[in-house]
Structures are given as C-alpha cells and as structure tokens.
Design an enzyme around this catalytic site. Structure first.
Site, PDB file in Angstrom:
ATOM      1  N   SER A 170      -7.609   9.913   8.580  1.00 26.43           N
ATOM      2  CA  SER A 170      -8.521  10.063   9.710  1.00 26.43           C
ATOM      3  C   SER A 170      -9.670   9.049   9.607  1.00 26.43           C
ATOM      4  CB  SER A 170      -9.025  11.503   9.780  1.00 26.43           C
ATOM      5  OG  SER A 170      -9.615  11.777  11.027  1.00 26.43           O
ATOM      6  N   ASP A 267      -1.541  15.666  17.665  1.00 24.82           N
ATOM      7  CA  ASP A 267      -2.805  15.094  17.222  1.00 24.82           C
ATOM      8  C   ASP A 267      -3.329  14.172  18.304  1.00 24.82           C
ATOM      9  OD1 ASP A 267      -4.941  13.917  15.888  1.00 24.82           O
ATOM     10  OD2 ASP A 267      -3.732  13.067  14.272  1.00 24.82           O
ATOM     11  N   HIS A 297      -3.428  17.419  13.543  1.00 28.45           N
ATOM     12  CA  HIS A 297      -4.323  16.540  12.806  1.00 28.45           C
ATOM     13  C   HIS A 297      -4.740  17.223  11.501  1.00 28.45           C
ATOM     14  CE1 HIS A 297      -7.248  13.314  12.324  1.00 28.45           C
ATOM     15  NE2 HIS A 297      -8.104  14.232  11.911  1.00 28.45           N
TER      16      HIS A 297
END
Length: 320
Positions: A170, A267, A297
C-alpha cells in the site's frame, strides 16, 4: 487527467465467502489533533497481530538501531537469517503500509520475520515518520536514506548490496517504487527488484476508476479514506500529482527495477496498480504480477490462506 491503460482487464468479483475483517472510519480531514485516534488504529493493528500469529519464527538475529534519515534520527530493524553457507543473502528493504499515517515496525514484525526466514534474505524495516505531522517528503527521504545506509552496512550482515530489493504494501508499495525513481534520478544504482503489494500510485484520485466505484465502501479501504490519507500526507494539493507522491504521473518510468506486483481483486487500488504495471511494461521494465481473487485491500496483514500464499510468492520472487 491523462488516461492510462491497464495491463489486463481485471476480475470484478466479490469477497471470498466467509471473509471477515474489522472496519473503522477515519476523519475526512486529518490534522495533528487526530494523532491519538491514529495511534489507536496502530494499537488495534498490533492487537490483531498478537491474536492471529500463533507461531514463533526464530533462527534470526534481530538488530534494533537508528540511522540519520531525512535529516532526523530514524529507527530501523534488521532481520538476519542464520548463516550456514558462504553465499550472501539478498538485501530486502521493506517499507510498511498504513496510509503514511499509522502502523510501525512492531505491527510488521511477523511479516518481516517470515520473509527473512523463508525468503533467506536480510530484511530491513524503516520506521519512517508518520503524517499528518510529517509531510511529504519526510518519509520519502527517510526511506531513501535507509536504502543508502543499508547498502553501506550490508556486508556486516552477510548481505549482498548488489542484490537489493525494495518492497512494501500500500503506502509502502508507493515508497518502494518512489525510492526506485529517486535512485535513478539521483544517479545511484537502482535496486535489483521492486516488489509492490497493492501499491498506492495515484494519490490525486481526480477521476473515479471502476475498482474505486465497485469497492469504494466496505472493502477494508474506502475511497474517502484514501482521499483523506492522501491529503494528510502532503502540504498542499499540488503535491498530490508530484511523481514522488503519485508515481503513476512520472513522465518517465524507464530504467527502473524489474517489478513484481501483488494485487487484491476487491480493492480500490487495483485499477491504478494495473495502470502502473502497464506503464512500466510499455517503458521496457519487466513486469510480473498476480491478482488474488476475492481478497480485500491489506489482506497480507491478516492470516487468510491467501495471505500466506502471498508471503510464499514474495519469498519465491526474492530468490528468483
């Protein structure tokens, strides 16, 4: 906004049946006054790790120290596998996720240990300063200096500085590819590989992509959360299109390390990640990627079977 093509047409399914994960909201506008709330999210993340990690991963030497990163003292943790052979270990820099605003080295201790043990690599985690207190480019410079520092000390740990890898999830995926860009732009040797796990490569979010519409609410990272984290990370909105904030907007992504990407189907970051993969491929960068279907996610932070499958895939890529 310039339109980018995706490397493939992605699957558009729902979450795997029976999947459960926690949900919290975040302020629409984050300020320094929100630090107690953000620290609570970090504490919750740490509690989750204590709950789900049932095995001890030993056989590693763990070094906690500091270095001068981004003009400030920066914590770093180094995981060194037991050395049984003369060959040197790969050097893996792992930059943790958390929207640039939450989590720390302790939250990722298990993942670092797993990659060091099973990937047979020296893993270095950098505890960069968090937003909204630390604005761009503080974390970027800390992480860049961390790579330079680790290369200088690699031999002490039995690692090969010429076989180095940047990786992260991320926000950490963002930092990994940004550090690769910075190495190229500043005339340093680029890392040997970049492993980008559902990377955030577009912080501007000027137009809604399909994944951002389909999975924008209730899939572990809401679209509005992403907007809030992005704005908290920069001093002003103009920085949101800076290529060191949003690498998707870099004019040139050639001469970067071979890229390995892990994506989650459910996601909001899926489409922008696939667009970045396509840009890399078009620029002549070798790209390998995998989409984990039915996953949200941040799924690597949990203990789903797919989480461990992803860890093992990363270990395979480390040794490839």
């Amino acid at each position: 906004m310039k339109q980018y093509h995706m490397i493939m047409e992605p699957p558009r399914g729902g979450l795997k049946e029976g999947l459960q994960f926690g949900y919290v909201d975040v302020p629409a506008v984050m300020t320094e006054k929100d630090r107690p709330f953000l620290d609570e999210l970090t504490a919750n993340s740490m509690n989750l790790q204590r709950e789900i990690r049932k095995e001890e991963i030993d056989g590693l030497q763990v070094l906690n120290t500091v270095f001068a990163g981004g003009g400030r003292e920066t914590k770093v943790r180094v995981y060194i596998p037991d050395k049984k052979e003369k060959e040197k270990f790969p050097l893996l820099m792992y930059y943790h996720g958390g929207g640039f605003a939450i989590r720390d080295l302790d939250c990722f201790d298990y993942i670092h240990r797993y990659l060091a043990k099973n990937g047979k690599a020296v893993v270095v985690g950098v505890e960069y300063d968090l937003s909204p207190e630390a604005k761009f480019p503080v974390a970027v410079e800390q992480c860049f200096d961390g790579l330079v520092w680790a290369r200088e000390h690699a031999e002490e740990w039995g690692a090969d500085r010429k076989n180095d890898i940047v990786a992260g999830d991320s926000a950490g995926g963002n930092l990994s590819t940004v550090i690769s860009l910075m190495c190229r732009d500043r005339g340093l040797s680029v890392p040997g590989k970049q492993i980008l796990i559902y990377p955030a490569v577009d912080q501007a979010l000027l137009e809604r992509r399909e994944s951002e519409r389909l999975y924008g609410t209730g899939y572990n990272l809401d679209f509005q959360h992403m907007v809030s984290y992005g704005k908290a990370y920069v001093k002003d909105d103009d920085d949101l299109v800076n290529p060191y904030v949003s690498p998707l907007f870099a004019e040139d992504v050639s001469n970067l390390p071979k890229a390995y990407l892990i994506h989650a189907e459910c996601d909001i970051l899926l489409d922008q990640g696939l667009e970045y993969a396509e840009r890399l491929k078009e620029a002549g960068v070798e790209v390998t990627y995998r989409i984990f279907q039915g996953m949200p996610h941040d799924f690597l932070f949990f203990a789903f079977p797919e989480s461990y499958e992803a860890y093992d895939l990363i270990c395979q890529w480390i040794q490839e």
